[in-house]
Design a protein around this motif. Structure first.
Motif, mmCIF file in Angstrom:
data_model
loop_
_atom_site.group_PDB
_atom_site.id
_atom_site.type_symbol
_atom_site.label_atom_id
_atom_site.label_comp_id
_atom_site.label_asym_id
_atom_site.label_seq_id
_atom_site.Cartn_x
_atom_site.Cartn_y
_atom_site.Cartn_z
ATOM 1 N N ASP A 107 0.849 -1.189 0.000
ATOM 2 C CA ASP A 107 0.000 0.000 0.000
ATOM 3 C C ASP A 107 0.885 1.239 0.000
ATOM 4 O O ASP A 107 1.724 1.413 0.891
ATOM 5 C CB ASP A 107 -0.909 -0.015 1.233
ATOM 6 N N LEU A 109 0.320 4.391 0.579
ATOM 7 C CA LEU A 109 0.122 5.411 1.615
ATOM 8 C C LEU A 109 0.734 5.010 2.945
ATOM 9 O O LEU A 109 1.443 5.796 3.584
ATOM 10 C CB LEU A 109 -1.372 5.691 1.792
ATOM 11 N N THR A 110 0.488 3.789 3.372
ATOM 12 C CA THR A 110 0.895 3.366 4.719
ATOM 13 C C THR A 110 2.148 2.499 4.741
ATOM 14 O O THR A 110 2.734 2.294 5.804
ATOM 15 C CB THR A 110 -0.249 2.569 5.383
ATOM 16 N N GLY A 111 2.553 1.963 3.589
ATOM 17 C CA GLY A 111 3.691 1.058 3.552
ATOM 18 C C GLY A 111 3.351 -0.348 4.006
ATOM 19 O O GLY A 111 4.230 -1.216 4.106
ATOM 20 N N ASP A 159 -5.253 11.051 5.617
ATOM 21 C CA ASP A 159 -4.094 10.209 5.307
ATOM 22 C C ASP A 159 -3.168 10.068 6.512
ATOM 23 O O ASP A 159 -2.602 8.993 6.759
ATOM 24 C CB ASP A 159 -3.318 10.801 4.132
ATOM 25 N N ALA A 160 -3.017 11.170 7.272
ATOM 26 C CA ALA A 160 -2.179 11.101 8.468
ATOM 27 C C ALA A 160 -2.768 10.141 9.490
ATOM 28 O O ALA A 160 -2.042 9.393 10.156
ATOM 29 C CB ALA A 160 -2.036 12.498 9.080
ATOM 30 N N ARG A 163 -1.988 6.569 8.393
ATOM 31 C CA ARG A 163 -0.593 6.205 8.645
ATOM 32 C C ARG A 163 -0.351 5.923 10.124
ATOM 33 O O ARG A 163 0.414 5.006 10.465
ATOM 34 C CB ARG A 163 0.333 7.315 8.141
ATOM 35 N N GLU A 164 -0.986 6.696 10.995
ATOM 36 C CA GLU A 164 -0.829 6.457 12.433
ATOM 37 C C GLU A 164 -1.459 5.131 12.848
ATOM 38 O O GLU A 164 -0.918 4.405 13.680
ATOM 39 C CB GLU A 164 -1.449 7.620 13.223
ATOM 40 N N ALA A 166 -1.795 2.540 10.913
ATOM 41 C CA ALA A 166 -0.905 1.512 10.383
ATOM 42 C C ALA A 166 0.295 1.313 11.296
ATOM 43 O O ALA A 166 0.702 0.167 11.573
ATOM 44 C CB ALA A 166 -0.446 1.897 8.982
ATOM 45 N N ARG A 167 0.867 2.404 11.774
ATOM 46 C CA ARG A 167 2.011 2.299 12.689
ATOM 47 C C ARG A 167 1.607 1.578 13.979
ATOM 48 O O ARG A 167 2.346 0.732 14.501
ATOM 49 C CB ARG A 167 2.532 3.697 13.023
ATOM 50 N N ARG A 181 -3.568 -3.254 4.686
ATOM 51 C CA ARG A 181 -4.653 -2.302 4.462
ATOM 52 C C ARG A 181 -5.466 -2.822 3.289
ATOM 53 O O ARG A 181 -4.958 -2.944 2.172
ATOM 54 C CB ARG A 181 -4.096 -0.912 4.144
#
Length: 263
Positions: A107, A109-111, A159-160, A163-164, A166-167, A181
């Motif tokens: 993905d 966006l999130t890696g 998007d932020a 990502r958070e 995902a982390r 994702r």
């Protein structure tokens, strides 16, 4: 049939070297024939013949040397350089192919891993852990009211948040778990070798951790919650049925009021 330049040059070199061999052979034959005869009668003739043959042999040798230096060597050198360029290009293409393969399963966006990777990994995990009779757990997560985040604060903030989340998922899962994702605000975790009780506890820790995430961008301060459907493979259903069962539990959690785990 058309010959390559290097092949033609090789044939020319063989002709020249063959000419040298013929001349040397004729010189030897002449010496063998004339030597028994009186030297006074044939000495001059023999010397002239040997000199002519040696001159011709020398000419063929010079021509062969010329052919080797100016025709064959440049072709060999060019082919060696061309081979090196082809090898370099092959390495670049191989690296690019690996990069594209990685991109196709990740993905952007999130890696995280994407839906394509998730589907293949879920099938493989069921096959492998089914052989050793070990459980496979599946969590499907969906962020609550995420559309309102994008509508109110914009996609940059949205998007932020993704990502958070995902982390957070990566922090709370093991290295051999599959964390992906699936699309939009939906995520999934494949957790092998975990029974229903352990999986439910892990899902609830993840739910609490996500609810504690503080997102601050410019003037935007917000928190998000997630609903989670949790299922453990019954060792009979296919991977798609297994996924659908977990997905139904997710929507059950949504219908029960969100920000909860439904097992």
């Amino acid at each position: 049939m058309r010959f390559h330049k290097s092949e033609t040059s090789f044939f020319i070199l063989i002709v020249f070297l063959g000419g040298v061999g013929i001349m040397l052979y004729r010189v030897k034959t002449a010496v063998d024939i004339l030597s028994p005869i009186s030297a006074s009668e044939n000495a001059a003739t023999l010397v002239d013949y040997i000199a002519a043959a040696n001159s011709l042999a020398a000419l063929f040798l010079v021509a062969a040397l010329f052919c080797g230096i100016f025709l064959i060597y440049p072709l060999i050198r060019f082919q060696a350089q061309d081979h090196g360029k082809l090898q370099e290009m092959a390495q670049i293409l191989s690296a690019r192919s690996e990069s594209l393969a990685h991109a196709a399963l990740t993905d952007g966006l999130t890696g995280m891993q994407n839906r394509r990777y998730f589907d293949e990994a879920l099938k493989e995990y069921l096959a492998q852990f089914g052989r050793i009779n070990k459980p496979v757990g599946l969590m499907i997560l969906d962020l609550d009211h995420f559309k309102s985040v994008n509508d109110t604060h914009g996609h940059v903030v949205g998007d932020a948040v993704l990502r958070e989340v995902a982390r957070c998922l990566k922090d709370y899962t093991r290295y051999h778990d599959v964390v992906a994702r699936l699309g939009g605000e939906e995520f999934a975790v494949v957790a092998p070798n975990m029974d229903k009780e352990l999986l439910a506890k892990l899902a609830d820790r993840i739910r609490k951790a996500i609810s504690e995430i503080n997102i601050t961008i410019d003037d935007a301060h917000l928190k998000v919650t997630t609903s989670i459907g949790v299922a453990v493979w019954d060792k009979r259903e296919g991977w798609q049925d297994f996924y659908r069962r977990a997905d139904k539990l997710l929507y059950k959690a949504k219908n029960m009021g969100r920000d909860r785990v439904c097992v």
